[in-house]
Design a protein around this motif. Structure first.
Motif, PDB file in Angstrom:
ATOM      1  N   LYS A 231       0.694  -1.304   0.148  1.00  0.00           N
ATOM      2  CA  LYS A 231       0.004   0.014  -0.015  1.00  0.00           C
ATOM      3  C   LYS A 231       0.814   1.138  -0.108  1.00  0.00           C
ATOM      4  O   LYS A 231       0.608   2.097  -0.468  1.00  0.00           O
ATOM      5  CB  LYS A 231      -0.923  -0.007   1.274  1.00  0.00           C
ATOM      6  CG  LYS A 231      -2.192  -0.943   1.064  1.00  0.00           C
ATOM      7  CD  LYS A 231      -2.989  -0.792   2.293  1.00  0.00           C
ATOM      8  CE  LYS A 231      -4.340  -1.842   1.907  1.00  0.00           C
ATOM      9  NZ  LYS A 231      -5.200  -1.517   3.037  1.00  0.00           N
TER      10      LYS A 231
ATOM     11  N   GLN B 246       1.938   1.583  -3.443  1.00  0.00           N
ATOM     12  CA  GLN B 246       1.096   2.283  -4.486  1.00  0.00           C
ATOM     13  C   GLN B 246       0.992   3.734  -4.189  1.00  0.00           C
ATOM     14  O   GLN B 246       0.852   4.526  -5.228  1.00  0.00           O
ATOM     15  CB  GLN B 246      -0.077   1.372  -4.114  1.00  0.00           C
ATOM     16  CG  GLN B 246       0.041   0.005  -4.591  1.00  0.00           C
ATOM     17  CD  GLN B 246      -1.304  -0.819  -4.297  1.00  0.00           C
ATOM     18  OE1 GLN B 246      -1.995  -0.600  -3.480  1.00  0.00           O
ATOM     19  NE2 GLN B 246      -1.631  -1.845  -4.957  1.00  0.00           N
TER      20      GLN B 246
ATOM     21  N   CYS C 168       3.814   5.514  -5.922  1.00  0.00           N
ATOM     22  CA  CYS C 168       3.508   5.372  -7.304  1.00  0.00           C
ATOM     23  C   CYS C 168       2.555   6.573  -7.664  1.00  0.00           C
ATOM     24  O   CYS C 168       2.650   7.345  -8.518  1.00  0.00           O
ATOM     25  CB  CYS C 168       3.329   4.294  -7.857  1.00  0.00           C
ATOM     26  SG  CYS C 168       4.597   3.015  -7.575  1.00  0.00           S
ATOM     27  N   ARG C 169       1.397   6.497  -7.003  1.00  0.00           N
ATOM     28  CA  ARG C 169       0.152   7.349  -7.216  1.00  0.00           C
ATOM     29  C   ARG C 169       0.761   8.812  -7.206  1.00  0.00           C
ATOM     30  O   ARG C 169       0.508   9.873  -7.896  1.00  0.00           O
ATOM     31  CB  ARG C 169      -0.766   7.116  -6.256  1.00  0.00           C
ATOM     32  CG  ARG C 169      -2.289   7.894  -6.823  1.00  0.00           C
ATOM     33  CD  ARG C 169      -3.262   7.306  -6.020  1.00  0.00           C
ATOM     34  NE  ARG C 169      -3.022   7.346  -4.574  1.00  0.00           N
ATOM     35  CZ  ARG C 169      -3.118   5.985  -3.632  1.00  0.00           C
ATOM     36  NH1 ARG C 169      -2.943   4.782  -4.424  1.00  0.00           N
ATOM     37  NH2 ARG C 169      -2.772   6.104  -2.470  1.00  0.00           N
TER      38      ARG C 169
ATOM     39  N   GLN D 189      -4.421   2.490 -10.667  1.00  0.00           N
ATOM     40  CA  GLN D 189      -3.180   2.214  -9.898  1.00  0.00           C
ATOM     41  C   GLN D 189      -2.204   1.457 -10.826  1.00  0.00           C
ATOM     42  O   GLN D 189      -0.792   1.986 -10.904  1.00  0.00           O
ATOM     43  CB  GLN D 189      -3.295   1.495  -8.602  1.00  0.00           C
ATOM     44  CG  GLN D 189      -2.304   1.000  -7.723  1.00  0.00           C
ATOM     45  CD  GLN D 189      -1.864   2.403  -7.166  1.00  0.00           C
ATOM     46  OE1 GLN D 189      -2.802   3.169  -6.692  1.00  0.00           O
ATOM     47  NE2 GLN D 189      -0.445   2.664  -7.248  1.00  0.00           N
TER      48      GLN D 189
ATOM     49  N   ASN E 135       1.650   2.645 -11.434  1.00  0.00           N
ATOM     50  CA  ASN E 135       2.893   2.047 -11.126  1.00  0.00           C
ATOM     51  C   ASN E 135       3.625   1.980 -12.187  1.00  0.00           C
ATOM     52  O   ASN E 135       4.996   1.955 -12.154  1.00  0.00           O
ATOM     53  CB  ASN E 135       2.272   0.576 -10.603  1.00  0.00           C
ATOM     54  CG  ASN E 135       1.746   0.680  -9.497  1.00  0.00           C
ATOM     55  OD1 ASN E 135       1.400   1.436  -8.778  1.00  0.00           O
ATOM     56  ND2 ASN E 135       0.803  -0.604  -9.314  1.00  0.00           N
TER      57      ASN E 135
ATOM     58  N   ALA F  53       4.962  -2.264  -5.667  1.00  0.00           N
ATOM     59  CA  ALA F  53       3.714  -1.940  -6.285  1.00  0.00           C
ATOM     60  C   ALA F  53       3.708  -2.309  -7.932  1.00  0.00           C
ATOM     61  O   ALA F  53       3.123  -2.978  -8.377  1.00  0.00           O
ATOM     62  CB  ALA F  53       3.404  -0.390  -6.495  1.00  0.00           C
TER      63      ALA F  53
ATOM     64  N   THR G 255       1.793  -5.342 -10.116  1.00  0.00           N
ATOM     65  CA  THR G 255       1.309  -5.062 -11.635  1.00  0.00           C
ATOM     66  C   THR G 255       1.908  -6.213 -12.642  1.00  0.00           C
ATOM     67  O   THR G 255       1.281  -6.641 -13.361  1.00  0.00           O
ATOM     68  CB  THR G 255       1.559  -3.734 -11.829  1.00  0.00           C
ATOM     69  OG1 THR G 255       0.775  -2.929 -10.965  1.00  0.00           O
ATOM     70  CG2 THR G 255       1.055  -3.434 -13.443  1.00  0.00           C
TER      71      THR G 255
END
Length: 302
Positions: free
Chosen positions: A12, A15, A18-19, A42, A46, A106, A110
């Motif tokens: 989390k 993530q 990256c966001r 998301q 990533n 993250a 993916t």
């Protein structure tokens, strides 16, 4: 996680990293727009975080040697990721740049979820390494080969997220991505020249009588403006050839592809709007134009 182990930085948090990185950049409206379904944002963040980080290492390091060392660290992390190993704790750079290991949990998630290929990541890093070694391009085929590794892999990763990668979609996506890369080059001629890079190939410069010394002028000479008009038309053709891609992808991705392409076309229009005087002022797509593009895409008007 594909490795079955707990990452050193929890998923989390990675993530979120990256966001935040993806949504803090100017070109975000092209790469992770509000047109994407929430479930897909998301994964886009990533992938974008990796691309942005690698690009920053290549362009913002103190010198070529430092950049190459940073890119080698990213390559090491990609190799570990696809080998099913957790991010290396030693990823953090020794210079003052922001540590990059935070994006890999993250990204690994993916890669595993969407079964992404390794080659696009390798190709991207190859292109960024090339930036440290080749500063002036001799021919158009040499430049297009660079685009095939610096831009096209991103489009292919997006197609994999949409489970839509095949020879037809790959070829169409490559057209759009190459167009975007070329539009960026012609927008940033002055910036690139300032850091010692010339992407305009010698074969077309010679055809239009453009010398390297012209790039140091405070205003764009007529010969260079003529060359830029030719190059912008050439880049526009890439977008038009690639836009049929929208007929080969899921409905949720179509508007975003149109936004990518029309954002690139808007960049070319911005160059034309200043009469190709890119040495005097950097052309860019303003916030109002960005908003109009997004609004038209939302209502299917692109």
């Amino acid at each position: 996680m594909s490795s079955g182990t707990t990452p050193p930085i929890e998923l989390k948090k990675s993530q979120r990293y990256c966001r935040q990185l993806a949504t803090s950049h100017y070109e975000n409206f092209l790469v992770a727009s509000i047109l994407l379904p929430r479930r897909m944002r998301q994964p886009f963040y990533n992938i974008y975080a990796f691309c942005r980080t690698a690009d920053d290492v290549a362009d913002e390091s103190a010198d070529d040697r430092t950049a190459l060392a940073g890119l080698d660290r990213l390559q090491h992390q990609i190799d570990r990721l696809f080998a099913g190993q957790p991010p290396a704790d030693s990823q953090a750079p020794t210079n003052s740049q922001t540590p990059t290991e935070g994006l890999f949990p993250a990204l690994a998630d993916t890669v595993a979820t969407y079964r992404l290929d390794k080659r696009p990541f390798d190709d991207l890093l190859s292109a960024f390494r090339q930036d440290q070694q080749i500063k002036l391009y001799e021919s158009t085929p040499q430049l297009i080969d660079y685009c095939s590794r610096s831009a096209n892999p991103v489009g292919r990763l997006v197609l994999q997220l949409a489970d839509s990668l095949d020879p037809t979609t790959a070829a169409l996506s490559d057209e759009i991505c190459t167009g975007l890369q070329l539009a960026n080059f012609w927008q940033d001629i002055s910036r690139d020249h300032a850091i010692g890079r010339i992407y305009m190939p010698a074969d077309v410069r010679e055809r239009f009588g453009v010398s390297v010394s012209m790039l140091a002028e405070p205003s764009t000479p007529p010969a260079l403006r003529e060359l830029l008009a030719f190059l912008c038309d050439q880049a526009e053709n890439y977008f038009h050839r690639g836009l049929p891609l929208v007929d080969h992808v899921p409905a949720w991705l179509r508007s975003d592809i149109k936004l990518f392409a029309h954002g690139g076309l808007a960049t070319l229009d911005a160059i034309r709007a200043i009469d190709f005087d890119v040495l005097r002022v950097r052309p860019k797509v303003g916030k109002i134009k960005q908003g109009l593009l997004v609004g038209r895409a939302l209502f299917g008007k692109l």
